[in-house]
Motif scaffolding. Structure first.
Motif, PDB file in Angstrom:
ATOM      1  N   LEU A 100       0.825  -1.198   0.000  1.00  0.00           N
ATOM      2  CA  LEU A 100       0.000   0.000   0.000  1.00  0.00           C
ATOM      3  C   LEU A 100       0.865   1.256   0.000  1.00  0.00           C
ATOM      4  CD1 LEU A 100      -2.857   1.221   0.185  1.00  0.00           C
ATOM      5  CD2 LEU A 100      -2.604   1.122   2.672  1.00  0.00           C
ATOM      6  N   ALA A 159       0.846   4.038  -2.894  1.00  0.00           N
ATOM      7  CA  ALA A 159       0.473   5.400  -2.515  1.00  0.00           C
ATOM      8  C   ALA A 159       1.613   6.385  -2.771  1.00  0.00           C
ATOM      9  CB  ALA A 159       0.068   5.433  -1.045  1.00  0.00           C
ATOM     10  N   LEU A 200       1.537   7.160  -6.556  1.00  0.00           N
ATOM     11  CA  LEU A 200       0.274   7.639  -7.111  1.00  0.00           C
ATOM     12  C   LEU A 200       0.322   9.094  -7.578  1.00  0.00           C
ATOM     13  CD1 LEU A 200      -2.733   6.956  -7.648  1.00  0.00           C
ATOM     14  CD2 LEU A 200      -3.199   7.837  -5.365  1.00  0.00           C
ATOM     15  N   PHE A 242      -5.241  13.175  -6.031  1.00  0.00           N
ATOM     16  CA  PHE A 242      -5.484  11.869  -5.414  1.00  0.00           C
ATOM     17  C   PHE A 242      -6.115  10.880  -6.403  1.00  0.00           C
ATOM     18  CE2 PHE A 242      -5.656  14.899  -1.860  1.00  0.00           C
ATOM     19  CZ  PHE A 242      -4.546  14.453  -1.175  1.00  0.00           C
ATOM     20  N   GLU A 251       0.261  15.959  -1.945  1.00  0.00           N
ATOM     21  CA  GLU A 251      -0.401  14.655  -2.071  1.00  0.00           C
ATOM     22  C   GLU A 251       0.427  13.564  -1.409  1.00  0.00           C
ATOM     23  OE1 GLU A 251      -2.770  13.374  -5.824  1.00  0.00           O
ATOM     24  OE2 GLU A 251      -1.151  14.694  -6.466  1.00  0.00           O
ATOM     25  N   LEU A 300      -0.866  11.249   1.619  1.00  0.00           N
ATOM     26  CA  LEU A 300      -0.907   9.796   1.440  1.00  0.00           C
ATOM     27  C   LEU A 300      -0.015   9.082   2.452  1.00  0.00           C
ATOM     28  CD1 LEU A 300      -1.001   9.598  -2.441  1.00  0.00           C
ATOM     29  CD2 LEU A 300      -2.821   8.957  -0.861  1.00  0.00           C
ATOM     30  N   TYR A 301       1.078   9.713   2.892  1.00  0.00           N
ATOM     31  CA  TYR A 301       1.906   9.140   3.951  1.00  0.00           C
ATOM     32  C   TYR A 301       1.082   8.958   5.225  1.00  0.00           C
ATOM     33  CZ  TYR A 301       5.236   9.068   7.810  1.00  0.00           C
ATOM     34  OH  TYR A 301       5.898   8.756   8.959  1.00  0.00           O
ATOM     35  N   VAL A 326      -2.218   8.790   5.405  1.00  0.00           N
ATOM     36  CA  VAL A 326      -3.285   7.808   5.155  1.00  0.00           C
ATOM     37  C   VAL A 326      -2.744   6.387   5.324  1.00  0.00           C
ATOM     38  CG1 VAL A 326      -4.773   6.849   3.348  1.00  0.00           C
ATOM     39  CG2 VAL A 326      -4.671   9.313   3.698  1.00  0.00           C
ATOM     40  N   VAL A 327      -1.578   6.118   4.769  1.00  0.00           N
ATOM     41  CA  VAL A 327      -0.964   4.794   4.928  1.00  0.00           C
ATOM     42  C   VAL A 327      -0.648   4.546   6.400  1.00  0.00           C
ATOM     43  CG1 VAL A 327       1.070   3.389   4.376  1.00  0.00           C
ATOM     44  CG2 VAL A 327      -0.083   4.667   2.585  1.00  0.00           C
TER      45      VAL A 327
END
Length: 104
Positions: free
Chosen positions: A13, A17, A20, A28, A49, A53-54, A56-57
């Motif tokens: 993941l 991410a 991405l 996103f 972004e 995303l860091y 979110v992971v």
């Protein structure tokens, strides 16, 4: 589930991410920024972004860890190392976006 499986899920993941922001021109990969076909997303938007995303992971990893059992507290060293690892995982996307020679 298996702790090893959760570890691999978080690693995959994170790799997806991290790359991405460099593989699309949308925010996103969902929100189009401009209707112009020639629009190129600026680097600072890609970096924001990447930062979001860091986190979110990190949240996904935190919830997976909570599902396994005890949640271990982390110091600043953990976040420094995982942040650097996330940047290393983003390197292939950065190379393909900015350093690859365009032919034609």
């Amino acid at each position: 589930m298996n702790v090893s499986l959760f570890s691999w899920i978080v690693i995959l993941l994170a790799a997806l991410a991290a790359n991405l922001p460099f593989f699309n021109q949308q925010l996103f990969a969902l929100v189009p920024l401009k209707k112009d076909a020639a629009y190129i997303k600026p680097l600072w938007v890609r970096l924001i972004e990447l930062l979001v995303l860091y986190f979110v992971v990190g949240l996904v990893a935190h919830f997976l860890e909570a599902g396994i059992g005890n949640i271990f507290s982390q110091g600043w060293e953990f976040y420094a190392i995982t942040g650097c690892l996330f940047l290393v995982l983003a390197y292939p996307g950065y190379v393909l976006r900015y350093l690859r020679k365009k032919h034609g």
